[in-house]
Design an enzyme around this catalytic site. Structure first.
Site, PDB file in Angstrom:
ATOM      1  N   TYR A 144      -0.311  -1.497  13.706  1.00 19.90           N
ATOM      2  CA  TYR A 144       0.072  -0.483  12.752  1.00 19.90           C
ATOM      3  C   TYR A 144      -0.980   0.386  12.781  1.00 19.90           C
ATOM      4  O   TYR A 144      -2.208   0.219  13.045  1.00 19.90           O
ATOM      5  CB  TYR A 144       0.206  -1.264  11.762  1.00 19.90           C
ATOM      6  N   ASP A 187       8.786  -1.568   5.395  1.00 16.04           N
ATOM      7  CA  ASP A 187       8.944  -1.356   3.697  1.00 16.04           C
ATOM      8  C   ASP A 187       9.530   0.114   3.632  1.00 16.04           C
ATOM      9  O   ASP A 187       9.541   0.964   4.459  1.00 16.04           O
ATOM     10  CB  ASP A 187       7.765  -1.581   3.289  1.00 16.04           C
TER      11      ASP A 187
END
Length: 244
Positions: free
Chosen positions: A110, A52
């Site tokens: 992540y 994002d």
């Protein structure tokens, strides 16, 4: 036709995410345009996943197919020389013609970083959040363990996501403290739009309100975004690595 895989690092602060979009700078667009500058061939750069706006990467994986046979070392040097300083190609090699960076990925990891202290040096790469010092690592890990497994994570995805399949299989979710920073790593076969940041925000809220960790399953089963916690800021989030 040759197929090449790139390992990429980037500072996402100045970009509107990975995926090419009209009239805004993105990671995919920057690399595709730079490859065109060198080769004069338009390529489609396939990323392992779409990060994002504002999210960083330590180990993004991508591939592209091209008619020209490239000298890996020379091409890597040329590509890095024209890419902006915020993007670096750390490795490049030829792969099987059928390799697909997104569909062949087995696991994505992540990393989310929180700094309880204000720092001018960490502000772009960590979430400044003093209240975390009041929460024990054990409590954070007790809550995080409830996410491990294969579930429908609709409650943790942005509402406007166009992905129909919301099932993900989380295999690892754990916190640790290092040099004053709080580090959260999460591994899954796939992630939904906004999922990691919402999971981190939910963990923090459950810990701060001293709720039972069992509330996590209630949130998952509800399939309602409103039941989950806030999404934490993007600057603390990194795509850590992709496994094939």
């Amino acid at each position: 036709m040759k197929n090449y895989r790139l390992l990429i690092q980037y500072n996402g602060k100045s970009f509107s995410g990975w995926q090419r979009q009209p009239n805004v700078p993105t990671i995919q667009q920057q690399i595709e345009d730079s490859i065109y500058t060198i080769t004069k061939e338009r390529i489609n750069l396939i990323g392992s996943g779409r990060t994002d706006t504002g999210v960083h990467a330590l180990g993004q994986s991508a591939n592209f197919r091209i008619d020209t046979e490239l000298d890996n070392r020379k091409f890597l040097h040329s590509l890095n020389s024209i890419l902006p300083n915020e993007i670096a190609i750390i490795d490049m090699y030829e792969v099987n013609e059928n390799f697909h960076a997104r569909f062949d990925a087995q696991k994505r990891s992540y990393l989310y970083i929180i700094n309880p202290l204000k720092s001018p040096f960490h502000k772009d790469f960590a979430y400044y959040y003093p209240p975390i010092e009041k929460i024990s690592i054990n409590k954070l890990n007790e809550i995080s363990s409830k996410f491990i497994g294969e579930y429908d994570f609709t409650s943790f995805a942005k509402k406007n996501t166009d992905v129909k399949e919301k099932t993900c299989n989380i295999s690892y979710a754990k916190w640790r403290k290092s040099k004053g920073l709080y580090l959260f790593r999460i591994d899954s076969n796939r992630f939904l739009h906004g999922m990691v940041r919402t999971i981190v925000g939910t963990i923090l809220e459950v810990a701060e309100k001293n709720l039972s960790e069992n509330v996590i399953m209630d949130i998952i089963e509800s399939k309602e975004r409103e039941k989950a916690g806030r999404g934490v800021p993007p600057e603390g989030l990194f795509l850590y690595k992709v496994q094939y």
